[in-house]
Design an enzyme around this catalytic site. Sequence first.
Site, mmCIF file in Angstrom:
data_model
loop_
_atom_site.group_PDB
_atom_site.id
_atom_site.type_symbol
_atom_site.label_atom_id
_atom_site.label_comp_id
_atom_site.label_asym_id
_atom_site.label_seq_id
_atom_site.Cartn_x
_atom_site.Cartn_y
_atom_site.Cartn_z
ATOM 1 N N HIS A 68 52.008 21.564 47.256
ATOM 2 C CA HIS A 68 52.339 21.857 48.652
ATOM 3 C C HIS A 68 53.199 20.771 49.302
ATOM 4 O O HIS A 68 53.785 21.006 50.357
ATOM 5 C CB HIS A 68 51.060 22.045 49.466
ATOM 6 C CG HIS A 68 50.287 23.271 49.088
ATOM 7 N ND1 HIS A 68 50.776 24.542 49.275
ATOM 8 C CD2 HIS A 68 49.054 23.412 48.529
ATOM 9 C CE1 HIS A 68 49.885 25.417 48.844
ATOM 10 N NE2 HIS A 68 48.841 24.770 48.384
ATOM 11 N N GLU A 92 39.923 27.700 42.481
ATOM 12 C CA GLU A 92 40.104 28.019 43.903
ATOM 13 C C GLU A 92 40.214 29.516 44.141
ATOM 14 O O GLU A 92 40.853 29.960 45.104
ATOM 15 C CB GLU A 92 41.320 27.276 44.464
ATOM 16 C CG GLU A 92 42.534 27.246 43.572
ATOM 17 C CD GLU A 92 43.596 26.252 44.036
ATOM 18 O OE1 GLU A 92 43.613 25.882 45.213
ATOM 19 O OE2 GLU A 92 44.416 25.850 43.180
ATOM 20 N N ASP A 94 56.330 13.286 31.094
ATOM 21 C CA ASP A 94 57.434 12.442 30.630
ATOM 22 C C ASP A 94 57.837 11.425 31.691
ATOM 23 O O ASP A 94 58.291 10.317 31.374
ATOM 24 C CB ASP A 94 58.652 13.301 30.263
ATOM 25 C CG ASP A 94 58.520 13.968 28.901
ATOM 26 O OD1 ASP A 94 57.534 13.672 28.190
ATOM 27 O OD2 ASP A 94 59.389 14.787 28.549
ATOM 28 N N ASP A 128 41.669 27.540 49.480
ATOM 29 C CA ASP A 128 42.146 28.744 48.793
ATOM 30 C C ASP A 128 40.994 29.617 48.340
ATOM 31 O O ASP A 128 41.124 30.849 48.280
ATOM 32 C CB ASP A 128 43.038 28.367 47.615
ATOM 33 C CG ASP A 128 44.479 28.138 48.024
ATOM 34 O OD1 ASP A 128 45.043 29.014 48.694
ATOM 35 O OD2 ASP A 128 45.029 27.073 47.708
ATOM 36 N N ARG A 145 49.298 16.564 41.107
ATOM 37 C CA ARG A 145 49.069 18.006 41.083
ATOM 38 C C ARG A 145 50.412 18.696 40.909
ATOM 39 O O ARG A 145 51.316 18.554 41.731
ATOM 40 C CB ARG A 145 48.394 18.493 42.367
ATOM 41 C CG ARG A 145 48.159 20.006 42.330
ATOM 42 C CD ARG A 145 47.143 20.497 43.337
ATOM 43 N NE ARG A 145 47.640 20.485 44.701
ATOM 44 C CZ ARG A 145 47.013 21.082 45.721
ATOM 45 N NH1 ARG A 145 45.862 21.715 45.504
ATOM 46 N NH2 ARG A 145 47.497 21.017 46.948
#
Length: 265
Positions: free
Chosen positions: A45, A154, A84, A180, A70
């Site tokens: 988000h 969620e 990476d 959520d 996240r």
Amino acid sequence: MTTFRDALARAEAPLVGLWNASGSAVAAEIMAGSGADLLLVDGEHGPISISEMLPILQAAAAYPVTTIVRVPWNDPVIIKQVLDLGAENVLVPMVSTADDARAAVRAARYPGGDGEREGARGIGSALARSSRWGRIPGYVRGADAHVSVTVQIETSEGVANAAEIAAVDGVDGVFVGPADLAGSMGLPGRPSEPAVVAAVDATIDAVRSAGTPVGVNTFAEADADRCIARGASFVFVAADVTLMARGSEAAVARLKRTRDETDAY
């Protein structure tokens, strides 16, 4: 840096985390120096691209905090890029089944030798910060020891499958997202509803029964206390953007209120 798995194993008390949702490396450094155990960089988000994530990781690396990224989705390409880049811990959102969890783990692991565990992470570590551009000997063979995968439950489906998700090999932790989850239950914006709280508690119980660490997003103190008492191994308690929003409001509220009262006469 420390893997989330190692931080959980060493912890003598539940770990406390903060969010970097702003995409600011300066904010990340401030949060990392707060004494928090965990710093969650929100690539789902938050307005954070892959290239913008690098200075955030670099800023946090100077502090004794475990940084988790996240990713925006359970996408092997994005997971590969984040790893990476040098992230050692990834959080994968919207994991609702054991197959979802296995896909996340597979994306974070390099292919093994004949007969070894399955992996699908692309091998380009010699070109990447993760191996310090080839300066870490045997990085590909030993990468599993330097990477942890946490999955986020969620949805109502995820709650129903929590024990199976937690039991997937390679899942190092499960994170519950009440916001959520409330939406999934037809209660958007109402994560404190008794039915949502009961679902969160049931998920904690199911994941713990599988022997996997579980954590919850708990911006209200009472929620954090309840989840810790229930057995949560980690909680996230605030975000940089919410601290700035509420703090800035509080900083001006008294004087503005006094001014408005004076102007009313």
